[in-house]
Design a protein around this motif. Structure first.
Motif, PDB file in Angstrom:
ATOM      1  N   TRP A   1       0.827  -1.212   0.000  1.00 32.31           N
ATOM      2  CA  TRP A   1       0.000   0.000   0.000  1.00 32.31           C
ATOM      3  C   TRP A   1       0.865   1.269   0.000  1.00 32.31           C
ATOM      4  O   TRP A   1       0.644   2.144  -0.838  1.00 32.31           O
ATOM      5  N   PRO A   2       1.866   1.407   0.889  1.00 29.87           N
ATOM      6  CA  PRO A   2       2.721   2.597   0.838  1.00 29.87           C
ATOM      7  C   PRO A   2       3.872   2.488  -0.155  1.00 29.87           C
ATOM      8  O   PRO A   2       4.733   3.379  -0.218  1.00 29.87           O
ATOM      9  N   GLY A   3       3.913   1.408  -0.947  1.00 28.63           N
ATOM     10  CA  GLY A   3       4.918   1.299  -2.000  1.00 28.63           C
ATOM     11  C   GLY A   3       6.265   0.781  -1.555  1.00 28.63           C
ATOM     12  O   GLY A   3       7.290   1.096  -2.175  1.00 28.63           O
ATOM     13  N   VAL A   4       6.298  -0.037  -0.504  1.00 25.48           N
ATOM     14  CA  VAL A   4       7.549  -0.620  -0.014  1.00 25.48           C
ATOM     15  C   VAL A   4       7.708  -2.022  -0.590  1.00 25.48           C
ATOM     16  O   VAL A   4       6.754  -2.799  -0.640  1.00 25.48           O
ATOM     17  N   ASP A   5       8.906  -2.336  -1.044  1.00 25.79           N
ATOM     18  CA  ASP A   5       9.209  -3.672  -1.547  1.00 25.79           C
ATOM     19  C   ASP A   5       9.265  -4.631  -0.354  1.00 25.79           C
ATOM     20  O   ASP A   5      10.145  -4.508   0.506  1.00 25.79           O
ATOM     21  N   PRO A   6       8.357  -5.612  -0.264  1.00 28.71           N
ATOM     22  CA  PRO A   6       8.377  -6.508   0.892  1.00 28.71           C
ATOM     23  C   PRO A   6       9.636  -7.362   0.985  1.00 28.71           C
ATOM     24  O   PRO A   6      10.022  -7.768   2.080  1.00 28.71           O
ATOM     25  N   VAL A   7      10.280  -7.614  -0.131  1.00 28.05           N
ATOM     26  CA  VAL A   7      11.522  -8.387  -0.091  1.00 28.05           C
ATOM     27  C   VAL A   7      12.625  -7.566   0.587  1.00 28.05           C
ATOM     28  O   VAL A   7      13.367  -8.068   1.439  1.00 28.05           O
ATOM     29  N   GLU A   8      12.715  -6.288   0.223  1.00 31.08           N
ATOM     30  CA  GLU A   8      13.696  -5.408   0.881  1.00 31.08           C
ATOM     31  C   GLU A   8      13.394  -5.297   2.366  1.00 31.08           C
ATOM     32  O   GLU A   8      14.302  -5.332   3.207  1.00 31.08           O
ATOM     33  N   ALA A   9      12.121  -5.150   2.706  1.00 27.26           N
ATOM     34  CA  ALA A   9      11.740  -5.051   4.112  1.00 27.26           C
ATOM     35  C   ALA A   9      12.118  -6.316   4.868  1.00 27.26           C
ATOM     36  O   ALA A   9      12.601  -6.251   6.012  1.00 27.26           O
ATOM     37  N   ALA A  10      11.905  -7.462   4.246  1.00 25.62           N
ATOM     38  CA  ALA A  10      12.250  -8.724   4.898  1.00 25.62           C
ATOM     39  C   ALA A  10      13.750  -8.826   5.148  1.00 25.62           C
ATOM     40  O   ALA A  10      14.183  -9.299   6.209  1.00 25.62           O
ATOM     41  N   ARG A  11      14.553  -8.387   4.196  1.00 26.32           N
ATOM     42  CA  ARG A  11      16.007  -8.419   4.376  1.00 26.32           C
ATOM     43  C   ARG A  11      16.440  -7.580   5.577  1.00 26.32           C
ATOM     44  O   ARG A  11      17.339  -7.960   6.333  1.00 26.32           O
ATOM     45  N   LYS A  12      15.804  -6.444   5.753  1.00 25.64           N
ATOM     46  CA  LYS A  12      16.238  -5.495   6.779  1.00 25.64           C
ATOM     47  C   LYS A  12      15.624  -5.747   8.155  1.00 25.64           C
ATOM     48  O   LYS A  12      16.198  -5.325   9.168  1.00 25.64           O
ATOM     49  N   LEU A  13      14.476  -6.404   8.198  1.00 26.54           N
ATOM     50  CA  LEU A  13      13.752  -6.518   9.462  1.00 26.54           C
ATOM     51  C   LEU A  13      13.620  -7.945   9.983  1.00 26.54           C
ATOM     52  O   LEU A  13      13.042  -8.152  11.050  1.00 26.54           O
ATOM     53  N   ALA A  14      14.152  -8.917   9.263  1.00 27.21           N
ATOM     54  CA  ALA A  14      13.929 -10.324   9.615  1.00 27.21           C
ATOM     55  C   ALA A  14      14.286 -10.642  11.061  1.00 27.21           C
ATOM     56  O   ALA A  14      13.602 -11.444  11.713  1.00 27.21           O
ATOM     57  N   ASP A  15      15.327 -10.028  11.582  1.00 24.90           N
ATOM     58  CA  ASP A  15      15.774 -10.338  12.940  1.00 24.90           C
ATOM     59  C   ASP A  15      14.748  -9.954  14.000  1.00 24.90           C
ATOM     60  O   ASP A  15      14.817 -10.441  15.140  1.00 24.90           O
ATOM     61  N   HIS A  16      13.802  -9.095  13.652  1.00 25.82           N
ATOM     62  CA  HIS A  16      12.827  -8.598  14.628  1.00 25.82           C
ATOM     63  C   HIS A  16      11.444  -9.222  14.461  1.00 25.82           C
ATOM     64  O   HIS A  16      10.536  -8.930  15.241  1.00 25.82           O
ATOM     65  N   VAL A  17      11.286 -10.081  13.465  1.00 18.88           N
ATOM     66  CA  VAL A  17       9.964 -10.616  13.128  1.00 18.88           C
ATOM     67  C   VAL A  17       9.622 -11.804  14.030  1.00 18.88           C
ATOM     68  O   VAL A  17      10.372 -12.774  14.129  1.00 18.88           O
ATOM     69  N   GLU A  18       8.457 -11.733  14.678  1.00 22.86           N
ATOM     70  CA  GLU A  18       7.992 -12.787  15.577  1.00 22.86           C
ATOM     71  C   GLU A  18       6.651 -13.378  15.152  1.00 22.86           C
ATOM     72  O   GLU A  18       6.185 -14.356  15.742  1.00 22.86           O
ATOM     73  N   TYR A  19       6.032 -12.775  14.145  1.00 24.23           N
ATOM     74  CA  TYR A  19       4.729 -13.239  13.657  1.00 24.23           C
ATOM     75  C   TYR A  19       4.595 -12.695  12.241  1.00 24.23           C
ATOM     76  O   TYR A  19       5.017 -11.560  11.965  1.00 24.23           O
ATOM     77  N   ILE A  20       4.048 -13.498  11.339  1.00 26.64           N
ATOM     78  CA  ILE A  20       3.935 -13.102   9.936  1.00 26.64           C
ATOM     79  C   ILE A  20       2.473 -13.128   9.514  1.00 26.64           C
ATOM     80  O   ILE A  20       1.776 -14.125   9.738  1.00 26.64           O
ATOM     81  N   HIS A  21       2.012 -12.038   8.910  1.00 25.36           N
ATOM     82  CA  HIS A  21       0.693 -12.025   8.273  1.00 25.36           C
ATOM     83  C   HIS A  21       0.897 -12.325   6.791  1.00 25.36           C
ATOM     84  O   HIS A  21       1.617 -11.598   6.102  1.00 25.36           O
ATOM     85  N   CYS A  22       0.254 -13.377   6.336  1.00 22.35           N
ATOM     86  CA  CYS A  22       0.445 -13.839   4.969  1.00 22.35           C
ATOM     87  C   CYS A  22      -0.733 -13.447   4.091  1.00 22.35           C
ATOM     88  O   CYS A  22      -1.878 -13.807   4.386  1.00 22.35           O
TER      89      CYS A  22
END
Length: 258
Positions: free
Chosen positions: A177-198
């Motif tokens: 929605w805000p135009g962010v590449d989810p793959v880039e976001a995953a690369r940068k934030l993976a260490d903090h992810v505790e739950y995933i909405h698919c």
């Protein structure tokens, strides 16, 4: 295999508001789900958020051998960047009454100051794990905001020698929605992810809507490959209304093995 959660809205927003969350718990359990996400915004009456009602719902969920996530549309940070402490405390009280494993808020207007110690004070002794989700608007859905948040928490000393005061719900579809590449976001934030909405997204502009990821969706596959495999995965796209039970079983099995 990862645990799979069914988000209540997957059964249809109107159906949940009409029949209540409890009406779909047996279907979720028979589909093989491990957890069920309760959505506060889908309560038809405010009384459904009372401690008594939430406790009763939590016991009904547990009776189906499911654990729960409590999701509220409340934001952790106000538009001016201040901590929404009252909203946080209310969400924690409600999640505790439900017996939730996670309590999920929107990030909101984080603007550089994390208030880590204040969050730690609020969450001390609370069993539900606090997670913040990337939303569909620029405020609360910016990759830069989330990077800054976890950097600020580290500087607050909230990540040193113990579990951070909060984690992240990574919504794969919401980034679009805000135009962010989810793959880039995953690369940068993976260490903090505790739950995933698919979910995947169809449509353009403001007319986007959630859909089931296609079997050959390269973005969805790339994101899952980058995110931790040992965290729960939530189904947040609508099931086929003509065959809800069968579709739920299919997607639970699919996400558990993806």
């Amino acid at each position: 295999m990862p645990e799979v959660v069914i988000v209540a809205s997957a059964f249809g927003v109107d159906a949940i508001r009409r029949d209540g969350h409890h009406a779909w718990l047996k279907t979720a359990a028979k589909a093989g789900a491990a957890g069920f996400e309760v959505r506060r915004e889908l309560f038809a009456l405010e009384a459904e958020a009372s401690p008594e009602a939430l406790s009763a719902l939590g016991k009904t969920i547990a009776a189906q051998n499911l654990w729960s996530v409590y999701s509220t549309p409340a934001e952790l940070y106000a538009p001016d960047g201040a901590l929404e402490e009252a909203a946080l405390r209310e969400a924690l009280i409600e999640a505790t009454a439900l017996g939730a494993r996670f309590v999920k808020l929107q990030l909101g207007g984080f603007a550089g100051r994390a208030y880590g110690e204040a969050i730690a004070k609020c969450t001390r002794g609370v069993a539900a794990r606090l997670v913040v989700e990337n939303g569909q608007m620029e405020r609360g859905g910016s990759l830069a905001q989330f990077e800054a948040l976890f950097n600020a928490l580290a500087k607050d000393g909230c990540n040193e020698g113990r579990k951070p005061v909060l984690g992240m719900t990574f919504d794969i579809g919401n980034w679009q929605w805000p135009g962010v590449d989810p793959v880039e976001a995953a690369r940068k934030l993976a260490d903090h992810v505790e739950y995933i909405h698919c979910k995947a997204v169809a449509g353009e502009g403001a007319r986007r809507f959630a859909v089931a990821p296609a079997a050959d969706d390269p973005v969805f596959a790339a994101v899952l490959a980058l995110l931790p495999r040992n965290v729960p995965r939530g189904i947040e796209f609508p099931f086929d209304a003509a065959r809800i039970a069968e579709d739920a079983s299919h997607h639970v099995a699919r996400l558990a093995s993806a």
